[in-house]
Write a protein that holds these residues in place. Structure first.
Motif, PDB file in Angstrom:
ATOM      1  N   GLU A 133     -13.318   1.251  -1.710  1.00  0.00           N
ATOM      2  CA  GLU A 133     -13.607   2.635  -2.059  1.00  0.00           C
ATOM      3  C   GLU A 133     -13.651   2.767  -3.570  1.00  0.00           C
ATOM      4  OE1 GLU A 133     -10.705   5.159  -0.329  1.00  0.00           O
ATOM      5  OE2 GLU A 133     -11.250   4.636   1.705  1.00  0.00           O
ATOM      6  N   GLY A 134     -14.247   3.839  -4.015  1.00  0.00           N
ATOM      7  CA  GLY A 134     -14.258   4.097  -5.438  1.00  0.00           C
ATOM      8  C   GLY A 134     -15.474   3.510  -6.121  1.00  0.00           C
ATOM      9  N   CYS A 135     -15.380   3.343  -7.407  1.00  0.00           N
ATOM     10  CA  CYS A 135     -16.494   2.898  -8.222  1.00  0.00           C
ATOM     11  C   CYS A 135     -16.787   1.418  -8.007  1.00  0.00           C
ATOM     12  CB  CYS A 135     -16.172   3.150  -9.692  1.00  0.00           C
ATOM     13  SG  CYS A 135     -17.560   2.812 -10.771  1.00  0.00           S
ATOM     14  N   HIS A 192     -20.455   7.187  -4.612  1.00  0.00           N
ATOM     15  CA  HIS A 192     -19.344   7.256  -5.556  1.00  0.00           C
ATOM     16  C   HIS A 192     -18.109   7.765  -4.887  1.00  0.00           C
ATOM     17  CE1 HIS A 192     -17.470   7.135  -9.382  1.00  0.00           C
ATOM     18  NE2 HIS A 192     -17.270   8.429  -9.424  1.00  0.00           N
ATOM     19  N   ASN A 220       0.891   4.133  -2.895  1.00  0.00           N
ATOM     20  CA  ASN A 220       0.685   5.551  -2.604  1.00  0.00           C
ATOM     21  C   ASN A 220       1.860   6.395  -3.061  1.00  0.00           C
ATOM     22  OD1 ASN A 220      -1.863   5.288  -1.476  1.00  0.00           O
ATOM     23  ND2 ASN A 220      -1.038   4.842   0.550  1.00  0.00           N
ATOM     24  N   GLN A 236       0.829  -1.208   0.000  1.00  0.00           N
ATOM     25  CA  GLN A 236       0.000   0.000   0.000  1.00  0.00           C
ATOM     26  C   GLN A 236       0.864   1.258   0.000  1.00  0.00           C
ATOM     27  OE1 GLN A 236      -2.613  -0.454   3.382  1.00  0.00           O
ATOM     28  NE2 GLN A 236      -4.275  -1.106   2.051  1.00  0.00           N
ATOM     29  N   ARG A 254      -6.274   3.661  -5.473  1.00  0.00           N
ATOM     30  CA  ARG A 254      -7.573   3.266  -4.926  1.00  0.00           C
ATOM     31  C   ARG A 254      -7.386   2.265  -3.801  1.00  0.00           C
ATOM     32  NH1 ARG A 254     -11.022   2.143 -10.376  1.00  0.00           N
ATOM     33  NH2 ARG A 254     -10.738   4.201 -11.278  1.00  0.00           N
ATOM     34  N   ARG A 255      -8.143   2.451  -2.757  1.00  0.00           N
ATOM     35  CA  ARG A 255      -8.111   1.511  -1.645  1.00  0.00           C
ATOM     36  C   ARG A 255      -9.250   0.517  -1.825  1.00  0.00           C
ATOM     37  NH1 ARG A 255      -4.353   3.519   1.433  1.00  0.00           N
ATOM     38  NH2 ARG A 255      -4.246   5.678   2.017  1.00  0.00           N
ATOM     39  N   CYS A 296     -23.650   5.577  -8.678  1.00  0.00           N
ATOM     40  CA  CYS A 296     -23.241   4.183  -8.664  1.00  0.00           C
ATOM     41  C   CYS A 296     -24.516   3.338  -8.514  1.00  0.00           C
ATOM     42  CB  CYS A 296     -22.290   3.911  -7.500  1.00  0.00           C
ATOM     43  SG  CYS A 296     -21.654   2.247  -7.488  1.00  0.00           S
ATOM     44  N   THR A 302      -5.202   8.927  -8.210  1.00  0.00           N
ATOM     45  CA  THR A 302      -4.828   8.486  -6.877  1.00  0.00           C
ATOM     46  C   THR A 302      -4.896   6.971  -6.779  1.00  0.00           C
ATOM     47  OG1 THR A 302      -7.093   8.704  -6.108  1.00  0.00           O
ATOM     48  CG2 THR A 302      -5.678  10.613  -5.829  1.00  0.00           C
TER      49      THR A 302
END
Length: 59
Positions: free
Chosen positions: A42-44, A59, A25, A21, A38-39, A53, A36
């Protein structure tokens, strides 16, 4: 003895995940053109159109 190997393996996997990770980053910081990092979670959700979404309504 197997118990100690198992605990050691789990600790190694957790530390390796933190290192991955951090590397992601750091790469994202040095290459902003890719966006960025993505974790997980999270995200789409994979079915996003615009700012909505369809799966989780966030989202």
């Amino acid at each position: 003895m197997i118990y100690l190997y198992t605990v050691g393996l789990l600790l190694f996997v957790m530390v390796a995940w933190v290192v991955v990770q951090a590397a992601a980053n750091r790469f994202a910081h040095h290459h902003p053109e890719f966006g960025t990092a993505r974790r997980m979670g999270e995200g789409c959700c994979g079915k996003c159109t615009g700012d909505t979404c369809e799966n989780e309504h966030k989202h």
